[in-house]
Design an enzyme around this catalytic site. Structure first.
Site: not given
Ligand code: SAM
Ligand code: DTB
Ligand code: SF4
Length: 328
Positions: A50, A54, A57, A94, A126, A186, A258
């Protein structure tokens, strides 16, 4: 629906713990069936690489993590995962993609096909695909999309410290586009990234002042992943999670709350307190998007132990209007 000021939310968050749990449980029982939990299954349909940065992530291309980068999955594989999830008791599928934003290309057409097919199976779908335009949101709605996940993640100030490649306002615009398409929202956040209690309060204030409030509010505990800037973060304590869940329940009384990422680090007793405090949804399945989740069978056992049952799909109809506010 009453809306709380930042001062009121702060007072609620800082109440003596057991008073807070008691009050949240009372609110929960007033607006929800306390025996019901909405069970969602999460699947990463496009993993890693990506362009966003973030800090939490593992899927950002800016960091070196162990994530296996993967292009779009095939529709049949996603259908198979959905049907396994349905057989296991999940009522919502989802689908997550590591995109900054949706582009109008063949991958998006594939997502639309996935949404149609899974909806036809009788599951709520979702998607969480990054930023969306109004016309893309409408295409997803026409395919049958039930919910769109797009988190605010923290306060606007703290957000700038965690992500530099997009703005808080970009998030709000996507949420508005989802609303315009009449898809349920959500939207929640993460705790444990080094934010202050005040940042959490501000996030809850922003979420609860969305109009209408989000139908579903995921509260994630950070899963620190090696290679990300937040890899060394201390795990969030269960008491902070309970406070956050309970406060969310009180200020967004009708929303589904959730208990999202971070459950592998929580005891059963801790999760029981979260359910008592108003959490009424989980992600079940051995994996979240890229990180582990509790074992599926252990979750089923946990729900049985607590006397909780999976909520039927489409409880509020194909297009949920239960949280729509009549404007003054
Ligand atoms: N790329 C899209 C976005 O950022 O909206 C969708 C996928 S992103 C992985 C969805 C959500 O996952 C993020 O907004 C964040 O709240 C959660 N998330 C990502 N990495 C995480 C982590 N290491 N621990 C907890 N939550 C995480
Ligand atoms: C949300 O708030 N939590 C989920 C879902 N929306 C998409 C994602 C959690 C991701 C945790 C890190 C991972 O597994 O990559
Ligand atoms: Fe990309 Fe992860 Fe950020 Fe979603 S949370 S925009 S997958 S870097």
């Amino acid at each position: 629906m009453s809306k709380y000021s930042k001062e009121e939310i702060t007072e609620i968050y800082n109440m003596p713990l057991l008073d807070l749990v008691f009050r949240a449980a009372a609110v929960h029982r007033m607006f929800h069936d306390p025996a019901e939990v909405q069970v969602s299954s999460l699947l990463s349909i496009k993993t890693g690489g990506c362009s966003e940065d973030c800090g939490y992530c593992p899927q950002s291309a800016k960091y070196e993590t162990d994530v296996d980068v993967h292009k779009m999955l095939a529709v049949r594989d996603v259908m198979e995962a959905a049907s396994n999830a349905k057989a296991g008791g999940a009522t919502r599928m989802c689908l997550g993609a590591a995109w900054r934003e949706v582009r109008d290309n063949s991958d998006f057409d594939t997502v639309l096909e996935m949404v149609r097919s899974i909806t036809d199976m009788g599951m709520e779908v979702c998607c969480t695909l990054g930023m969306l335009t109004e016309s893309q949101a409408k295409k997803l709605a026409a395919a049958g999309l039930y919910a769109y996940n797009h988190n605010l993640d923290s306060s606007e100030d703290f957000y700038k410290k965690i992500i530099t490649t997009r703005k808080y306002d970009d998030r709000l615009t996507t949420i508005e586009n989802v609303r315009k398409a009449k898809v349920t929202v959500c939207c929640g956040g993460i705790i444990g990234m080094g934010e202050s209690v005040d940042d959490r309060i501000k996030m809850l204030y922003n979420l609860s002042h969305l109009n209408p409030q989000p139908e579903s509010v995921p509260i994630n505990a950070l899963v620190p992943v090696q290679g990300t800037p937040l890899e060394k973060s201390k795990l969030v304590s269960i008491w902070e999670m309970v406070r956050m869940i309970a406060t969310t329940r009180i200020v967004m009384s009708k929303s589904v709350v959730r208990l999202s990422a971070g459950r592998t680090q929580m005891s059963l007793e801790g999760q029981a307190l979260c359910f008592l405090s108003g959490a009424n949804s989980i992600f079940a399945g051995d994996k979240l998007l890229t990180t582990p989740n509790p074992d599926f069978n252990e979750d089923i056992e946990m729900l049985k132990l607590f006397g909780l049952k999976s909520r039927a799909p489409f409880k509020h109809g194909k297009v949920d209007t239960s949280l729509e506010e009549v404007s003054a």
